[in-house]
Write an enzyme that holds these catalytic residues in place. Structure first.
Site, mmCIF file in Angstrom:
data_model
loop_
_atom_site.group_PDB
_atom_site.id
_atom_site.type_symbol
_atom_site.label_atom_id
_atom_site.label_comp_id
_atom_site.label_asym_id
_atom_site.label_seq_id
_atom_site.Cartn_x
_atom_site.Cartn_y
_atom_site.Cartn_z
ATOM 1 N N SER A 101 3.130 -7.204 1.998
ATOM 2 C CA SER A 101 2.110 -6.472 2.744
ATOM 3 C C SER A 101 0.746 -6.575 2.053
ATOM 4 O O SER A 101 0.228 -7.674 1.870
ATOM 5 C CB SER A 101 2.569 -5.019 2.929
ATOM 6 O OG SER A 101 1.847 -4.377 3.941
ATOM 7 N N HIS A 144 9.216 -4.195 8.646
ATOM 8 C CA HIS A 144 8.189 -4.513 7.649
ATOM 9 C C HIS A 144 8.731 -4.673 6.222
ATOM 10 O O HIS A 144 7.986 -5.069 5.325
ATOM 11 C CB HIS A 144 7.110 -3.416 7.676
ATOM 12 C CG HIS A 144 5.829 -3.792 7.011
ATOM 13 N ND1 HIS A 144 5.041 -4.849 7.436
ATOM 14 C CD2 HIS A 144 5.183 -3.256 5.932
ATOM 15 C CE1 HIS A 144 3.966 -4.936 6.661
ATOM 16 N NE2 HIS A 144 4.037 -3.988 5.742
ATOM 17 N N TRP A 159 0.828 -1.218 0.000
ATOM 18 C CA TRP A 159 0.000 0.000 0.000
ATOM 19 C C TRP A 159 0.857 1.262 0.000
ATOM 20 O O TRP A 159 1.833 1.368 0.747
ATOM 21 C CB TRP A 159 -0.902 -0.003 1.237
ATOM 22 C CG TRP A 159 -1.836 1.169 1.312
ATOM 23 C CD1 TRP A 159 -3.041 1.292 0.713
ATOM 24 C CD2 TRP A 159 -1.623 2.400 2.036
ATOM 25 N NE1 TRP A 159 -3.610 2.522 1.006
ATOM 26 C CE2 TRP A 159 -2.760 3.215 1.807
ATOM 27 C CE3 TRP A 159 -0.593 2.884 2.838
ATOM 28 C CZ2 TRP A 159 -2.894 4.485 2.371
ATOM 29 C CZ3 TRP A 159 -0.714 4.147 3.388
ATOM 30 C CH2 TRP A 159 -1.859 4.929 3.159
ATOM 31 N N PHE A 182 3.648 6.613 6.885
ATOM 32 C CA PHE A 182 3.514 5.168 6.728
ATOM 33 C C PHE A 182 4.868 4.528 6.448
ATOM 34 O O PHE A 182 5.178 3.448 6.962
ATOM 35 C CB PHE A 182 2.523 4.857 5.598
ATOM 36 C CG PHE A 182 2.218 3.386 5.466
ATOM 37 C CD1 PHE A 182 1.566 2.704 6.483
ATOM 38 C CD2 PHE A 182 2.569 2.695 4.330
ATOM 39 C CE1 PHE A 182 1.279 1.348 6.370
ATOM 40 C CE2 PHE A 182 2.291 1.336 4.205
ATOM 41 C CZ PHE A 182 1.640 0.664 5.230
ATOM 42 N N MET A 183 5.709 5.195 5.669
ATOM 43 C CA MET A 183 7.047 4.671 5.382
ATOM 44 C C MET A 183 7.867 4.573 6.671
ATOM 45 O O MET A 183 8.573 3.597 6.901
ATOM 46 C CB MET A 183 7.749 5.544 4.351
ATOM 47 C CG MET A 183 7.261 5.299 2.941
ATOM 48 S SD MET A 183 8.266 6.094 1.674
ATOM 49 C CE MET A 183 7.458 7.673 1.521
ATOM 50 N N ALA A 184 7.758 5.587 7.505
ATOM 51 C CA ALA A 184 8.473 5.578 8.792
ATOM 52 C C ALA A 184 7.970 4.446 9.676
ATOM 53 O O ALA A 184 8.753 3.766 10.350
ATOM 54 C CB ALA A 184 8.296 6.918 9.495
ATOM 55 N N LEU A 185 6.660 4.219 9.638
ATOM 56 C CA LEU A 185 6.035 3.151 10.428
ATOM 57 C C LEU A 185 6.527 1.785 9.976
ATOM 58 O O LEU A 185 6.744 0.873 10.782
ATOM 59 C CB LEU A 185 4.512 3.250 10.273
ATOM 60 C CG LEU A 185 3.621 2.574 11.314
ATOM 61 C CD1 LEU A 185 3.915 3.097 12.713
ATOM 62 C CD2 LEU A 185 2.152 2.794 10.970
ATOM 63 N N GLN A 186 6.732 1.622 8.669
ATOM 64 C CA GLN A 186 7.166 0.341 8.123
ATOM 65 C C GLN A 186 8.587 -0.013 8.550
ATOM 66 O O GLN A 186 8.912 -1.190 8.703
ATOM 67 C CB GLN A 186 7.091 0.362 6.594
ATOM 68 C CG GLN A 186 5.676 0.411 6.070
ATOM 69 C CD GLN A 186 5.649 0.418 4.565
ATOM 70 O OE1 GLN A 186 5.639 -0.614 3.946
ATOM 71 N NE2 GLN A 186 5.640 1.598 3.968
ATOM 72 N N ASP A 219 8.694 -6.336 13.083
ATOM 73 C CA ASP A 219 7.590 -5.693 12.364
ATOM 74 C C ASP A 219 6.503 -5.187 13.317
ATOM 75 O O ASP A 219 5.970 -5.944 14.121
ATOM 76 C CB ASP A 219 6.980 -6.718 11.388
ATOM 77 C CG ASP A 219 6.102 -6.073 10.326
ATOM 78 O OD1 ASP A 219 5.629 -4.940 10.545
ATOM 79 O OD2 ASP A 219 5.896 -6.714 9.281
#
Length: 268
Positions: free
Chosen positions: A91, A244, A31, A152-156, A216
């Protein structure tokens, strides 16, 4: 030195990049991302196989397209995909690859899911992403989807020892192609929030490899043992230093695990 066969195509409104020779492998991104995230993986795998990477509708070079639901998404991808291939999905891409394996089994010879889950949303006792996180992302997307993608990239990457480098790589890949279509982003979030394939996994008869990152935060590592109970005939591998995106954090080991699995005789 013989040149490796390489092609690019934009058919059925979707962008495909193919490289290498041999049996077919399809790579599906997650995503908010696009096919450029697989660049290093393609370089390695295409030494041995014919590797195909798609930009999903609404993402990357396919940004002018969109999709309504998982069936629509699968049909658009299958329209130009090889007839028989090993499918590798990261993902949300893992959810799509699983859907295709379940509903179009003749197209999938082997299935590899990467940092994926048959149900991304948490629902006790199932582990996953809390519903309020999906709600927050949906609200943020409407306000500022560029910032939402960066978050979201940082979260991954969070939790990985190489988090800063991983985010840098993800950003470079994503920003190398057109920004995502907001409609596709919202449709993708809805799939992540709503889909539950747990009860259907038992129907899979093809070889399945599940790859996870030990650190993850989006697909908790305990999901691995939960899914193993649903498809006990599947294989799994956990990357100890990854979050992730194990194909970025531990590229060499990632490609090694994929190559070992793809080359295995299916008559085992």
């Amino acid at each position: 030195m013989e040149k490796v066969a390489e092609t690019e195509s934009k058919t059925e409104a979707l962008y495909w990049h193919s490289c290498g020779e041999g049996a077919d492998i399809v790579l599906i991104h997650g995503w908010g991302m696009n096919g450029a995230v697989w660049q290093q993986t393609v370089t390695e795998l295409s030494k041995h196989y014919r590797v195909h990477v798609v930009d999903l509708p609404g993402f990357g070079h396919s940004h002018q397209s969109s999709f309504i639901n998982m069936d629509d998404l699968a049909q658009q991808v299958l329209a130009s995909a090889p007839q028989h291939a090993t499918w590798i999905g990261w993902s949300l891409g893992g959810l799509l690859a699983t859907h295709i394996a379940l509903n179009h089994p003749l197209r999938v010879t082997k299935l590899i899911t990467v940092a994926s889950s048959p149900k991304f949303a948490a629902e006790r006792p199932w582990r996953g992403i809390q519903p309020n996180v999906f709600s927050a992302f949906t609200e943020q997307l409407v306000e500022d989807f560029q910032l939402t993608i960066e978050r979201f990239m940082a979260l991954q990457a969070m939790g990985s020892p190489s988090a800063r480098q991983d985010v840098k790589q993800l950003k470079k890949a994503v920003l190398s192609r057109p920004t995502p279509n907001p409609d596709a982003l919202l449709a993708g979030l809805k799939l992540l929030a709503d889909i539950d394939y747990r009860a259907e996994l038992g129907r899979l008869t093809i070889p399945v490899l599940r790859l996870y990152g030990r650190l993850d935060g989006l697909v908790p590592i305990k999901v691995a043992s939960d899914v193993e109970r649903l498809i006990p005939h599947s294989d799994q591998y956990v990357f100890s230093d990854s979050s992730h995106a194990p194909f970025m954090t531990e590229l060499g080991n990632f490609c090694q695990q994929v190559l070992l699995f793809v080359s295995q005789d299916t008559q085992k």
